[in-house]
Design a protein around this motif. Structure first.
Motif, PDB file in Angstrom:
ATOM      1  N   MET A 288      -7.264  14.704 -23.181  1.00  0.00           N
ATOM      2  CA  MET A 288      -6.340  15.573 -22.450  1.00  0.00           C
ATOM      3  C   MET A 288      -7.067  16.789 -21.882  1.00  0.00           C
ATOM      4  N   ARG A 289      -8.039  17.301 -22.615  1.00  0.00           N
ATOM      5  CA  ARG A 289      -8.816  18.443 -22.120  1.00  0.00           C
ATOM      6  C   ARG A 289      -9.642  18.044 -20.901  1.00  0.00           C
ATOM      7  N   MET A 290     -10.252  16.881 -20.951  1.00  0.00           N
ATOM      8  CA  MET A 290     -11.044  16.418 -19.805  1.00  0.00           C
ATOM      9  C   MET A 290     -10.137  16.062 -18.624  1.00  0.00           C
ATOM     10  N   ARG A 291      -8.996  15.473 -18.902  1.00  0.00           N
ATOM     11  CA  ARG A 291      -8.080  15.064 -17.825  1.00  0.00           C
ATOM     12  C   ARG A 291      -7.484  16.264 -17.102  1.00  0.00           C
ATOM     13  N   SER A 292      -7.322  17.375 -17.805  1.00  0.00           N
ATOM     14  CA  SER A 292      -6.633  18.528 -17.227  1.00  0.00           C
ATOM     15  C   SER A 292      -7.526  19.378 -16.333  1.00  0.00           C
ATOM     16  N   GLN A 293      -8.795  19.013 -16.183  1.00  0.00           N
ATOM     17  CA  GLN A 293      -9.680  19.798 -15.322  1.00  0.00           C
ATOM     18  C   GLN A 293      -9.213  19.716 -13.866  1.00  0.00           C
ATOM     19  N   ARG A 294      -9.315  20.840 -13.197  1.00  0.00           N
ATOM     20  CA  ARG A 294      -8.863  20.917 -11.808  1.00  0.00           C
ATOM     21  C   ARG A 294     -10.060  20.758 -10.879  1.00  0.00           C
ATOM     22  N   HIS A 295     -10.183  19.601 -10.330  1.00  0.00           N
ATOM     23  CA  HIS A 295     -11.278  19.310  -9.419  1.00  0.00           C
ATOM     24  C   HIS A 295     -10.744  19.105  -8.003  1.00  0.00           C
ATOM     25  N   LYS A 296     -11.630  19.236  -7.063  1.00  0.00           N
ATOM     26  CA  LYS A 296     -11.274  19.024  -5.665  1.00  0.00           C
ATOM     27  C   LYS A 296     -10.698  17.620  -5.480  1.00  0.00           C
ATOM     28  N   VAL A 297      -9.588  17.530  -4.764  1.00  0.00           N
ATOM     29  CA  VAL A 297      -8.953  16.239  -4.519  1.00  0.00           C
ATOM     30  C   VAL A 297      -9.621  15.571  -3.322  1.00  0.00           C
ATOM     31  N   GLU A 298     -10.060  14.330  -3.517  1.00  0.00           N
ATOM     32  CA  GLU A 298     -10.733  13.570  -2.460  1.00  0.00           C
ATOM     33  C   GLU A 298     -10.058  12.212  -2.315  1.00  0.00           C
ATOM     34  N   ASP A 299      -9.953  11.737  -1.087  1.00  0.00           N
ATOM     35  CA  ASP A 299      -9.335  10.427  -0.865  1.00  0.00           C
ATOM     36  C   ASP A 299     -10.146   9.308  -1.509  1.00  0.00           C
ATOM     37  N   TYR A 300     -11.472   9.422  -1.441  1.00  0.00           N
ATOM     38  CA  TYR A 300     -12.351   8.386  -2.002  1.00  0.00           C
ATOM     39  C   TYR A 300     -13.396   9.077  -2.871  1.00  0.00           C
TER      40      TYR A 300
END
Length: 345
Positions: A288-300
């Motif tokens: 859950m900690r790794m999943r909750s990271q806010r990274h840039k959203v990219e189509d691919y």
């Protein structure tokens, strides 16, 4: 040395632009890498980032700011000491946090009725405890298994009767005695129940997408646990804290679950007789900690996506050598599936 030949992600310097291009082809820098909140340097793992901030030879300015405003668990930098203090109360887990009554239930024993019909869990964590088989007791046999959901509630928890005779109960760590397994659920029955639950109505050979009904399975050393249970499950649906690149050592070797829990969650596990529920909770919290990271959203977002396969192809060498390092970083993609992508699927 020409500063134009400096990698925009890891800041490594090269003598020639062609060497930087080759570095970008093989490094797979991306928005999903652990990144220093101060100088924005990309690191291959959180272990590397930790060394950059507080290791034996840290970057001096980053170390100074981190000591004032950085969380030593998630390695995030905050705007003030007060903001850090507020964050730390939420970031710091304790061994008993959210584990009181449920953990006591787990230690008391068994919930083998498998609440699978009523469970709508999309993500589940699994952990096993092994006893020994074979003439010297070194063969791992699953004797206890636990499944929990994202809320850390037990879905399934049972002793397991192995197919082979147990020659070593490993009481010091398992707490296991012969009478616990005498009337335990047979391995074949446990295997069938867990397999059916994970597939969630989808035939295993048809599981081709993370967007289907099959559940995401979290664990530490899942290959070993699934093998001991004789359960097959597609790799794309597994989230293993033992081989997730951001959680691995700089040498790409695996960290133990005990180390990861202490370092990234802030509490100790496996201090005496070990409970698989405790391991499930630790792996779920790490996930859950790794999943909750806010990274840039990219189509691919992945290097293997068809749209990204030719980004650094050899026929574009001259064009790449004229490209600014920042532009090369923009077209670079990750070579592993970041768990933050589960939040958008």
């Amino acid at each position: 040395m020409d500063n134009r030949n400096k990698c925009a992600a890891c800041y490594r310097q090269f003598n020639k632009m062609e060497h930087l291009v080759e570095h970008m082809r093989t490094s797979y820098h991306s928005a999903h890498e652990p990144t220093c909140g101060i100088c924005r340097k990309h690191c291959r793992s959180f272990e590397s980032l930790r060394e950059h901030l507080i290791g034996p030879l840290p970057k001096v300015e980053c170390e100074r700011i981190f000591k004032e405003q950085g969380c030593d668990l998630c390695l995030t930098i905050f705007s003030s000491r007060n903001a850090l203090h507020v964050h730390r109360e939420a970031c710091q887990f304790s061994r008993g946090n959210n584990m009181g009554l449920t953990n006591r239930m787990a230690n008391l024993g068994i919930q083998d009725d498998l609440k699978m019909d009523s469970s709508r869990a999309r993500v589940v964590a699994l952990a096993c405890k092994m006893v020994g088989g074979g003439s010297d007791g070194s063969l791992d046999l699953c004797a206890r298994v636990c499944l929990i959901d994202e809320s850390e509630k037990i879905i399934f928890h049972t002793y397991v009767k192995p197919r082979l005779p147990v020659t070593k109960y490993r009481y010091e760590t398992t707490g296991m005695r012969p009478e616990f397994l005498r009337d335990a659920m047979p391995l074949r029955q446990v295997q069938r129940k867990i397999q059916d639950y994970l597939c969630n109505g989808e035939p295993i050979w048809q599981i081709r997408s993370r967007a289907g009904k099959a559940r995401i399975l979290v664990g530490h050393g899942l290959d070993h646990d699934l093998k001991s249970l004789e359960v097959e499950y597609p790799q794309m649906m597994r989230r293993d804290t033992a081989d997730y690149p951001p959680l691995m050592k700089s040498s790409k070797l695996s960290n133990s679950l005990k180390y990861l829990t202490k370092t990234y969650l802030g509490y100790d596990i496996q201090t005496g007789i070990q409970d698989p529920y405790e391991d499930c909770v630790a792996t779920m919290r790490l996930y859950m900690r790794m999943r909750s990271q806010r990274h840039k959203v990219e189509d691919y977002p992945l290097a293997q996506d068809p749209q990204n396969r030719n980004n650094f192809a050899a026929f574009r060498q001259s064009e790449l050598e004229r490209m600014a390092p920042e532009k090369m970083l923009e077209i670079s993609r990750s070579d592993y599936y970041c768990w933050c992508l589960d939040s958008s699927s």
